[in-house]
Scaffold this motif. Structure first.
Motif, short mmCIF file in Angstrom:
data_model
loop_
_atom_site.label_atom_id
_atom_site.label_comp_id
_atom_site.label_asym_id
_atom_site.label_seq_id
_atom_site.Cartn_x
_atom_site.Cartn_y
_atom_site.Cartn_z
N ILE A 83 0.85 -1.19 0.00
CA ILE A 83 0.00 0.00 0.00
C ILE A 83 0.89 1.24 0.00
O ILE A 83 1.67 1.43 0.94
N ASN A 84 0.78 2.01 -1.07
CA ASN A 84 1.63 3.19 -1.26
C ASN A 84 3.11 2.85 -1.08
O ASN A 84 3.87 3.60 -0.46
N HIS A 91 -4.85 -1.22 6.57
CA HIS A 91 -4.67 0.21 6.30
C HIS A 91 -6.02 0.87 6.15
O HIS A 91 -6.91 0.34 5.47
N LEU A 93 -8.01 3.38 4.31
CA LEU A 93 -7.80 3.97 2.99
C LEU A 93 -8.03 5.48 2.99
O LEU A 93 -8.98 5.98 3.60
N GLN A 94 -7.13 6.17 2.31
CA GLN A 94 -7.21 7.62 2.09
C GLN A 94 -7.31 7.86 0.59
O GLN A 94 -6.92 7.00 -0.21
N GLU A 96 -6.73 8.48 -3.09
CA GLU A 96 -5.64 8.18 -4.02
C GLU A 96 -4.62 7.18 -3.50
O GLU A 96 -3.49 7.11 -4.01
N ASP A 97 -4.97 6.38 -2.49
CA ASP A 97 -4.09 5.30 -2.06
C ASP A 97 -3.97 4.27 -3.18
O ASP A 97 -4.96 3.95 -3.86
N GLU A 98 -2.76 3.72 -3.34
CA GLU A 98 -2.53 2.66 -4.31
C GLU A 98 -2.28 1.36 -3.56
O GLU A 98 -1.45 1.31 -2.65
N TYR A 109 -7.75 3.85 -4.80
CA TYR A 109 -8.94 4.20 -4.03
C TYR A 109 -9.16 5.70 -4.10
O TYR A 109 -8.21 6.48 -3.98
#
Length: 140
Positions: A83-84, A91, A93-94, A96-98, A109
């Motif tokens: 994740i990022n 995690h 999620l926020q 533009e998280d990848e 996301y």
């Protein structure tokens, strides 16, 4: 009258099948290779039950999504989640998280926020005309 904030949760999956968008509004989503998963990943490099998305409430009266490696019974995926750029078990999620599930299998996301607007039907006789002399000179 105060307007209530409105949010949409969107996850975009890119895998061997191409690019697909999923609007998230349910409490739980299973993600993986298994055809029974809510969000199916098409790749031989991901687990059958690779991850789980959980909808959780926050203080603002809205909700957010937490991604958890593996299934809800605690069985982790074979390759884990990146994740990022960081390997994580879970995690929140926020925007533009990848999330990378495996080679060429990823998700982005998006948390789309907007204020709810009270709308009224347009007046059928309301016409706005623009005259050429209303447009400024590009030299200005």
């Amino acid at each position: 009258m105060p307007s209530e904030p409105h949010q949409n949760h969107l996850i975009i999956i890119e895998d061997d099948k191409g690019r697909r968008e999923f609007v998230l509004d349910g409490p739980v989503y299973s993600i993986g290779r298994d055809p029974k998963c809510d969000i199916r990943l098409v790749s031989q490099f991901v687990s059958r039950r690779h991850a789980t998305l959980l909808q959780l409430p926050n203080e603002q009266g809205t909700y957010y999504y937490r991604i958890v490696d593996g299934n809800l019974k605690g069985k982790p995926s074979a390759n884990g989640l990146l994740i990022n750029g960081r390997k994580l078990q879970t995690h929140d999620l926020q925007n533009e998280d990848e999330v990378v599930f495996g080679p060429q299998v990823r998700a982005i996301y998006y948390l789309l926020k907007r204020d709810a607007i009270l709308t009224v039907p347009p007046d059928e006789f309301d016409i706005t005309l623009i005259s050429p002399n209303m447009v400024g000179d590009p030299e200005d």
